[in-house]
Motif scaffolding. Structure first.
Motif, PDB file in Angstrom:
ATOM      1  N   LEU A  49      10.348  -0.912 -15.274  1.00  0.00           N
ATOM      2  CA  LEU A  49      11.752  -1.115 -14.939  1.00  0.00           C
ATOM      3  C   LEU A  49      11.922  -1.440 -13.462  1.00  0.00           C
ATOM      4  O   LEU A  49      12.745  -2.280 -13.079  1.00  0.00           O
ATOM      5  CB  LEU A  49      12.551   0.134 -15.303  1.00  0.00           C
ATOM      6  CG  LEU A  49      14.069   0.026 -15.220  1.00  0.00           C
ATOM      7  CD1 LEU A  49      14.589  -1.095 -16.109  1.00  0.00           C
ATOM      8  CD2 LEU A  49      14.730   1.340 -15.597  1.00  0.00           C
ATOM      9  N   TRP A  50      11.146  -0.773 -12.625  1.00  0.00           N
ATOM     10  CA  TRP A  50      11.178  -1.058 -11.184  1.00  0.00           C
ATOM     11  C   TRP A  50      10.756  -2.495 -10.924  1.00  0.00           C
ATOM     12  O   TRP A  50      11.374  -3.220 -10.149  1.00  0.00           O
ATOM     13  CB  TRP A  50      10.260  -0.078 -10.461  1.00  0.00           C
ATOM     14  CG  TRP A  50      10.259  -0.197  -8.968  1.00  0.00           C
ATOM     15  CD1 TRP A  50      11.316  -0.498  -8.167  1.00  0.00           C
ATOM     16  CD2 TRP A  50       9.141  -0.004  -8.101  1.00  0.00           C
ATOM     17  NE1 TRP A  50      10.918  -0.512  -6.848  1.00  0.00           N
ATOM     18  CE2 TRP A  50       9.600  -0.210  -6.780  1.00  0.00           C
ATOM     19  CE3 TRP A  50       7.805   0.332  -8.297  1.00  0.00           C
ATOM     20  CZ2 TRP A  50       8.751  -0.103  -5.670  1.00  0.00           C
ATOM     21  CZ3 TRP A  50       6.969   0.451  -7.201  1.00  0.00           C
ATOM     22  CH2 TRP A  50       7.433   0.234  -5.897  1.00  0.00           C
ATOM     23  N   PRO A 104       9.301   5.702  -7.041  1.00  0.00           N
ATOM     24  CA  PRO A 104      10.593   5.202  -6.562  1.00  0.00           C
ATOM     25  C   PRO A 104      11.702   5.558  -7.547  1.00  0.00           C
ATOM     26  O   PRO A 104      11.444   5.745  -8.746  1.00  0.00           O
ATOM     27  CB  PRO A 104      10.383   3.684  -6.504  1.00  0.00           C
ATOM     28  CG  PRO A 104       9.361   3.427  -7.570  1.00  0.00           C
ATOM     29  CD  PRO A 104       8.442   4.621  -7.554  1.00  0.00           C
ATOM     30  N   PRO A 105      12.929   5.683  -7.091  1.00  0.00           N
ATOM     31  CA  PRO A 105      14.042   5.936  -8.018  1.00  0.00           C
ATOM     32  C   PRO A 105      14.242   4.741  -8.941  1.00  0.00           C
ATOM     33  O   PRO A 105      13.994   3.595  -8.557  1.00  0.00           O
ATOM     34  CB  PRO A 105      15.245   6.127  -7.084  1.00  0.00           C
ATOM     35  CG  PRO A 105      14.873   5.399  -5.824  1.00  0.00           C
ATOM     36  CD  PRO A 105      13.377   5.554  -5.690  1.00  0.00           C
ATOM     37  N   LEU A 106      14.651   5.016 -10.164  1.00  0.00           N
ATOM     38  CA  LEU A 106      14.886   3.929 -11.104  1.00  0.00           C
ATOM     39  C   LEU A 106      16.046   3.069 -10.617  1.00  0.00           C
ATOM     40  O   LEU A 106      17.085   3.587 -10.198  1.00  0.00           O
ATOM     41  CB  LEU A 106      15.204   4.483 -12.492  1.00  0.00           C
ATOM     42  CG  LEU A 106      14.037   5.138 -13.224  1.00  0.00           C
ATOM     43  CD1 LEU A 106      14.504   5.690 -14.570  1.00  0.00           C
ATOM     44  CD2 LEU A 106      12.897   4.154 -13.422  1.00  0.00           C
ATOM     45  N   PRO A 107      15.880   1.759 -10.666  1.00  0.00           N
ATOM     46  CA  PRO A 107      16.923   0.874 -10.128  1.00  0.00           C
ATOM     47  C   PRO A 107      18.097   0.725 -11.080  1.00  0.00           C
ATOM     48  O   PRO A 107      17.996   0.992 -12.280  1.00  0.00           O
ATOM     49  CB  PRO A 107      16.175  -0.458  -9.980  1.00  0.00           C
ATOM     50  CG  PRO A 107      15.169  -0.424 -11.094  1.00  0.00           C
ATOM     51  CD  PRO A 107      14.734   1.015 -11.194  1.00  0.00           C
ATOM     52  N   ARG A 109       0.811  -1.218   0.000  1.00  0.00           N
ATOM     53  CA  ARG A 109       0.000   0.000   0.000  1.00  0.00           C
ATOM     54  C   ARG A 109       0.845   1.269   0.000  1.00  0.00           C
ATOM     55  O   ARG A 109       0.612   2.184  -0.794  1.00  0.00           O
ATOM     56  CB  ARG A 109      -0.924   0.015   1.224  1.00  0.00           C
ATOM     57  CG  ARG A 109      -1.913   1.189   1.226  1.00  0.00           C
ATOM     58  CD  ARG A 109      -2.865   1.075   0.049  1.00  0.00           C
ATOM     59  NE  ARG A 109      -3.901   2.099   0.083  1.00  0.00           N
ATOM     60  CZ  ARG A 109      -3.983   3.112  -0.779  1.00  0.00           C
ATOM     61  NH1 ARG A 109      -3.056   3.257  -1.697  1.00  0.00           N
ATOM     62  NH2 ARG A 109      -4.974   3.974  -0.716  1.00  0.00           N
ATOM     63  N   HIS A 110       1.854   1.333   0.856  1.00  0.00           N
ATOM     64  CA  HIS A 110       2.578   2.578   1.053  1.00  0.00           C
ATOM     65  C   HIS A 110       3.640   2.839  -0.004  1.00  0.00           C
ATOM     66  O   HIS A 110       3.938   4.007  -0.296  1.00  0.00           O
ATOM     67  CB  HIS A 110       3.239   2.588   2.434  1.00  0.00           C
ATOM     68  CG  HIS A 110       2.281   2.789   3.554  1.00  0.00           C
ATOM     69  ND1 HIS A 110       2.065   4.011   4.142  1.00  0.00           N
ATOM     70  CD2 HIS A 110       1.442   1.923   4.181  1.00  0.00           C
ATOM     71  CE1 HIS A 110       1.148   3.902   5.092  1.00  0.00           C
ATOM     72  NE2 HIS A 110       0.766   2.638   5.144  1.00  0.00           N
ATOM     73  N   VAL A 111       4.209   1.808  -0.576  1.00  0.00           N
ATOM     74  CA  VAL A 111       5.283   1.984  -1.556  1.00  0.00           C
ATOM     75  C   VAL A 111       4.800   1.641  -2.965  1.00  0.00           C
ATOM     76  O   VAL A 111       4.969   2.430  -3.895  1.00  0.00           O
ATOM     77  CB  VAL A 111       6.517   1.140  -1.186  1.00  0.00           C
ATOM     78  CG1 VAL A 111       7.645   1.362  -2.196  1.00  0.00           C
ATOM     79  CG2 VAL A 111       6.995   1.480   0.223  1.00  0.00           C
ATOM     80  N   ALA A 112       4.193   0.463  -3.121  1.00  0.00           N
ATOM     81  CA  ALA A 112       3.702   0.071  -4.445  1.00  0.00           C
ATOM     82  C   ALA A 112       2.416   0.795  -4.825  1.00  0.00           C
ATOM     83  O   ALA A 112       2.096   0.918  -6.006  1.00  0.00           O
ATOM     84  CB  ALA A 112       3.481  -1.445  -4.492  1.00  0.00           C
ATOM     85  N   GLY A 113       1.651   1.256  -3.836  1.00  0.00           N
ATOM     86  CA  GLY A 113       0.436   2.001  -4.129  1.00  0.00           C
ATOM     87  C   GLY A 113      -0.703   1.153  -4.664  1.00  0.00           C
ATOM     88  O   GLY A 113      -1.608   1.661  -5.338  1.00  0.00           O
TER      89      GLY A 113
END
Length: 333
Positions: free
Chosen positions: A317-318, A192-195, A55-59
């Motif tokens: 990409l993530w 999130p930043p691109l890995p 929920r908090h990161v992947a949404g």
């Protein structure tokens, strides 16, 4: 069995990232529910962390709410206590989340609300219900209004001002002249930043897809995030003679004979991840097929080290790095 179960559940969650808003068909939802419930009994701490991250990161709001509801149900069925209230609260981050969670619970588990569910929703309501959220989210057309949520879980207000707000919400349920809430934008986590993709990547770009979809930028972006990348452009054979060798399979096998790669990434228009292509890459080497054709992919097709999904999503990409990390048990929380 525990690690295998975790990998399968994590793959299923990440697959929703690259399929747009998840639209759970009955069979898929049943499989997800089964995985969550088994994981909850075997390793509740890990499952709780997964659901919070979802929920908090992947949404992924529906995925997280359904998972939290089944976490609670599985704990109750197993006679296990504790954690459920906190897990319910952890996946409710938008003012309408408590409403949608009650919809899910009512439909799948009936109207009786267990104490951990009431308390978890109450904790969230105390955080989320404000004057602004009422103006934006109390929709008169919804079967469950914000006042119905209050009436079912009975949260204790944090102060006198919220107590007055709760009274207003409850009274508003019966006001036929109430103005509908102004729709608010959906809460989304920060991008999130691109890995960075470690090792050596074999990047295969289908020429027909490049010409039609102008996705050279996609290829360049992926290559820029790779520690090392070998870019090969290929054209798919259009012959229907079943004995004729497949051009992509030949390219992959030829490149692997020359140099071993850490992953294979195919950017394509409609190329299937079939047995022939899969067998051309060693089983322990990740094979990703990104389809850039214009179709509404609901979720990725994944199995261990084999992934096929719509590559036009921002999260593609993530997701690629998440899939690979999950196979190694390197969880992102």
């Amino acid at each position: 069995m525990g690690r295998r179960l975790q990998r399968e559940l994590f793959r299923m969650v990440v697959s929703d990232l690259v399929g747009g808003e998840p639209n759970f068909h009955a069979e898929r939802l049943a499989h997800y529910v089964s995985l969550v419930r088994r994981s909850t009994v075997q390793d509740p701490e890990w499952t709780a962390q997964l659901l919070r991250w979802t929920r908090h990161v992947a949404g992924l709001d529906y995925t997280a709410r359904a998972g939290a509801a089944e976490f609670l149900s599985a704990r109750l069925a197993a006679g296990q206590h504790g954690m459920s209230r906190q897990v319910i609260d952890s996946v409710l981050v938008d003012p309408l989340d408590p409403t949608w969670l009650l919809y899910y619970w009512n439909y799948n588990h009936g109207r009786a609300l267990p104490k951990p569910l009431k308390r978890g929703i109450s904790d969230a309501v105390r955080r989320l219900y404000t004057e602004e959220s009422v103006r934006q989210c109390d929709r008169t057309w919804m079967d469950l209004r914000l006042g119905d949520v209050l009436n079912r879980v009975h949260p204790k207000p944090v102060d006198a001002r919220q107590a007055e707000l709760f009274r207003h919400i409850l009274d508003r349920r019966y006001d036929r002249d109430a103005v509908d809430g102004t729709p608010a934008g959906r809460w989304k986590p920060p991008a999130p930043p691109l890995p960075r993709l470690p090792g050596h990547t074999l990047l295969l770009a289908e020429l027909d897809a490049v010409e039609w979809f102008e996705f050279d930028e996609t290829v360049e972006l992926v290559a820029s995030r790779c520690e090392r990348a070998e870019i090969v452009r290929w054209r798919r054979e259009r012959s229907y003679h079943p004995r004729e060798p497949d051009e992509l399979r030949k390219v992959v096998r030829e490149r692997f004979r020359r140099r071993r790669h850490d992953r294979v990434l195919v950017i394509t228009q409609g190329q299937e991840l079939d047995r022939s292509l899969s067998s051309s890459v060693p089983r322990n080497v990740p094979l990703h097929v990104w389809d850039l054709s214009d179709r509404n992919t609901q979720w990725a097709s994944v199995s261990r080290h084999r992934y096929r999904h719509d590559g036009t999503k921002d999260a593609a990409l993530w997701a690629l790095s998440l899939f690979e990390a999950g196979e190694q048990g390197l969880w992102p929380w």
